[in-house]
Enzyme design. Structure first.
Site, PDB file in Angstrom:
ATOM      1  N   GLU A 190       0.828  -1.216   0.000  1.00 17.35           N
ATOM      2  CA  GLU A 190       0.000   0.000   0.000  1.00 17.35           C
ATOM      3  C   GLU A 190       0.857   1.258   0.000  1.00 17.35           C
ATOM      4  O   GLU A 190       0.819   2.070   0.926  1.00 17.35           O
ATOM      5  CB  GLU A 190      -0.941  -0.016   1.210  1.00 17.35           C
ATOM      6  CG  GLU A 190      -1.935  -1.164   1.139  1.00 17.35           C
ATOM      7  CD  GLU A 190      -3.038  -1.078   2.184  1.00 17.35           C
ATOM      8  OE1 GLU A 190      -2.797  -0.510   3.258  1.00 17.35           O
ATOM      9  OE2 GLU A 190      -4.140  -1.589   1.934  1.00 17.35           O
ATOM     10  N   GLU A 382      -5.478  -8.339  -1.035  1.00 16.93           N
ATOM     11  CA  GLU A 382      -6.160  -8.198   0.260  1.00 16.93           C
ATOM     12  C   GLU A 382      -7.622  -7.901  -0.008  1.00 16.93           C
ATOM     13  O   GLU A 382      -7.946  -7.028  -0.823  1.00 16.93           O
ATOM     14  CB  GLU A 382      -5.592  -7.034   1.081  1.00 16.93           C
ATOM     15  CG  GLU A 382      -4.215  -7.260   1.610  1.00 16.93           C
ATOM     16  CD  GLU A 382      -3.759  -6.130   2.551  1.00 16.93           C
ATOM     17  OE1 GLU A 382      -4.610  -5.479   3.192  1.00 16.93           O
ATOM     18  OE2 GLU A 382      -2.537  -5.924   2.610  1.00 16.93           O
TER      19      GLU A 382
HETATM   20  C1  BG6 Z   1      -4.337  -2.913   4.784  1.00 20.94           C
HETATM   21  C2  BG6 Z   1      -3.019  -3.420   5.228  1.00 20.94           C
HETATM   22  O1  BG6 Z   1      -4.296  -1.556   5.029  1.00 20.94           O
HETATM   23  O2  BG6 Z   1      -5.497  -3.310   5.417  1.00 20.94           O
HETATM   24  C3  BG6 Z   1      -3.060  -4.557   6.225  1.00 20.94           C
HETATM   25  O3  BG6 Z   1      -2.156  -3.734   4.164  1.00 20.94           O
HETATM   26  C4  BG6 Z   1      -4.237  -4.341   7.148  1.00 20.94           C
HETATM   27  O4  BG6 Z   1      -1.828  -4.572   6.879  1.00 20.94           O
HETATM   28  C5  BG6 Z   1      -5.502  -4.410   6.313  1.00 20.94           C
HETATM   29  O5  BG6 Z   1      -4.273  -5.229   8.210  1.00 20.94           O
HETATM   30  C6  BG6 Z   1      -6.813  -4.369   7.087  1.00 20.94           C
HETATM   31  O6  BG6 Z   1      -6.818  -3.294   7.956  1.00 20.94           O
HETATM   32  P1  BG6 Z   1      -7.085  -3.481   9.505  1.00 20.94           P
HETATM   33  O7  BG6 Z   1      -6.844  -2.176  10.086  1.00 20.94           O
HETATM   34  O8  BG6 Z   1      -8.491  -3.948   9.632  1.00 20.94           O
HETATM   35  O9  BG6 Z   1      -6.111  -4.509   9.951  1.00 20.94           O
END
Ligand code: BG6
Length: 484
Positions: A190, A382
């Site tokens: 990111e 993701e």
């Molecule tokens: C992304 C990141 O921003 O979102 C991850 O690459 C992160 O590291 C994921 O865990 C989900 O966000 P969160 O805050 O729910 O863990």
């Protein structure tokens, strides 16, 4: 007639060899934060609780550990010691790929040591061999929110050009030592998040009276050059290596058809896409000059830099997708939370318990948009629903809400493939429960596998399959055909 048939054949859902899997990151899963020679990293300095945002956003300077605070990365889910058990479970689900990251400070404890730390290398060799044992292709991020603190202290992290050299030395060691085990690489997780969360995103802690925009965009430029050089080296070491960039994705919709909303949404998208424009096309977009001018900043770009960016673009584009966003020129509109970036509340969308707007069609839109813009293979690395899970009396965890979220998003991916998008893989975020990056909570769970640990750090760390475990197994086995 023949041509039509070929086209028809191509629009029949997920391609053969589609890379199904799950994703984690070293800093949110491994723990063992000082074991086997590892040095401190930025995420090790970010506590759970009230002071979290202050450190994450770069307002604490200089950055120090505070007595009595709970630092979730220090133990995380102890993946460092339990990876064999976890990979076995991923294999049972049928994973074709597994995304994780290498903790830079396990390989170079201070970031710029003379020699790499062999114990760190051997941990990752064992981990990747374990994946290979089950035919799982690792997808590896070189830097996922964890810059070695040694580099923060010595150089002020990515604000300094010296970081480029440190990063490519580290990248070279990874490409050389893990050659034959890892083929898919991402340079920075990111990358656009450094604008929104400078310390967690890029190790930037602001000195008093500093021009934040200047520091952030200069740091971004250094990361972009480092990423291009790493791509060059990866290809030199093994032409089969595939290197991708990684964007915190999710488009901005205009709140209304008022041209002011449309203009604002476009510019908010550009703020994030500027990074991918450079990494995918090989040059700063034409609007960059205007952005720098409006921010009254001057980025130092050396003569060779533009040539480097041009010559070594990425092979594919990866991104995270949790929600779409919304922009309005009317400042009185209500806001909601999102993946680091806040958004105007979209009245058509439901939100998760953390205020993230749920929008499966938005994933299809994002996929089409990115593919139209770049014409390079896409990889969703993701996606998922952060939710609270309950253990029933019989020990089961009935996470139908997670299945529902994923089902709709996978359907949207299938639709996008039918639209003509070249999508090569999908790794759900937090395939095993881990520490949330935004809040530091354990109770914000994404996994198919439950980990017994609470927000205060108590628990046995025992692993337990949720209902979604068998559901995802069936999705993979049917190559995305069985979503029921
Ligand atoms: C992304 C990141 O921003 O979102 C991850 O690459 C992160 O590291 C994921 O865990 C989900 O966000 P969160 O805050 O729910 O863990």
């Amino acid at each position: 007639m023949k041509i039509l048939e070929v086209i028809k054949e191509k629009v029949m859902g997920f391609p053969k060899g589609f890379l199904w899997g799950g994703a984690i990151a070293a800093n949110q899963a491994e723990g063992a934060y000082l074991e086997d020679g590892k040095g401190l990293t930025t995420v090790d300095m970010i506590p759970h609780g009230e002071k979290r945002m202050y450190v994450k956003l770069g307002d604490m300077y200089p950055v120090k550990l505070i007595d009595g605070e709970n630092y979730p990365s220090h133990e995380a889910i102890d993946f460092y010691h339990r990876y064999q058990e976890d990979i076995k479970l991923f294999a049972e689900m049928g994973f074709k790929t597994f995304r994780t990251s290498i903790a830079w400070a396990r390989i170079f404890p201070h970031g710029d040591d003379e020699q790499p730390n062999e114990a760190g290398i051997s941990f990752y060799l064992d981990l990747f061999k374990e994946c290979q044992k089950y035919g799982i292709e690792p997808l590896v991020t070189l830097c996922h929110f964890d810059v070695p603190m040694g580099l923060v202290e010595k150089y002020g992290s990515w604000r300094s050009r010296e970081m480029i050299e440190c990063f490519i030395r580290y990248a070279r060691v990874c490409f050389e030592r893990f050659d034959g085990l890892v083929k898919y690489w991402l340079t920075f997780n990111e990358i656009n998040i450094l604008l929104h969360s400078p310390f967690s995103g890029a190790g930037i802690a602001f000195k008093p009276d500093e021009n934040h925009e200047q520091v952030k965009y200069q740091a971004a430029h250094h990361e972009l050059v480092a990423s291009a050089l790493a791509t060059k080296i990866a290809h030199e070491i093994n032409p089969l290596n595939r290197v991708g960039c990684m964007l915190a994705g999710g488009q901005f919709y205009p709140y209304s058809c008022d041209p002011k909303d449309v203009w604002l949404a476009m510019n908010k998208d550009r703020e994030n896409l500027m990074f991918i424009d450079v990494q995918a096309r090989g040059y700063y977009p034409s609007y960059a000059k205007k952005v720098f001018k409006e921010k009254d900043i001057n980025i130092e770009i050396q003569t060779d830099d533009l040539e480097i960016l041009k010559k070594y673009p990425v092979d594919f584009i990866s991104f995270s997708y949790y929600q779409s966003r919304c922009a309005s020129a009317d400042p009185s509109r209500g806001m909601t939370d999102g993946n680091v970036v806040k958004s105007v509340k979209n009245p058509y969308l439901e939100t998760s318990d953390w205020g993230w707007q749920i929008d499966p069609l938005g994933l299809r839109i994002t996929l089409n948009y990115l593919y139209d813009r770049y014409q390079k293979p896409l990889f969703i690395v993701e996606n998922g629903l952060g939710a609270k899970d309950t253990i029933e009396e019989d020990g089961s965890i009935l996470d139908d809400y997670r299945i529902d979220y994923l089902r709709k998003h996978i359907k949207a991916m299938k639709d996008a493939i039918d639209d003509g998008v070249d999508l090569i893989g999908y790794t759900t975020w937090g395939c095993i429960d881990l520490v949330a990056a935004s809040t530091g909570e354990m109770s914000k769970r994404y996994g198919f596998i439950y980990v017994d640990k609470d927000d205060q750090g108590n628990g046995t760390l025992e692993r337990r399959k949720k209902k979604s475990f068998n559901w995802y197994k069936q999705v993979i086995a049917s190559n995305g055909e069985r979503l029921d």
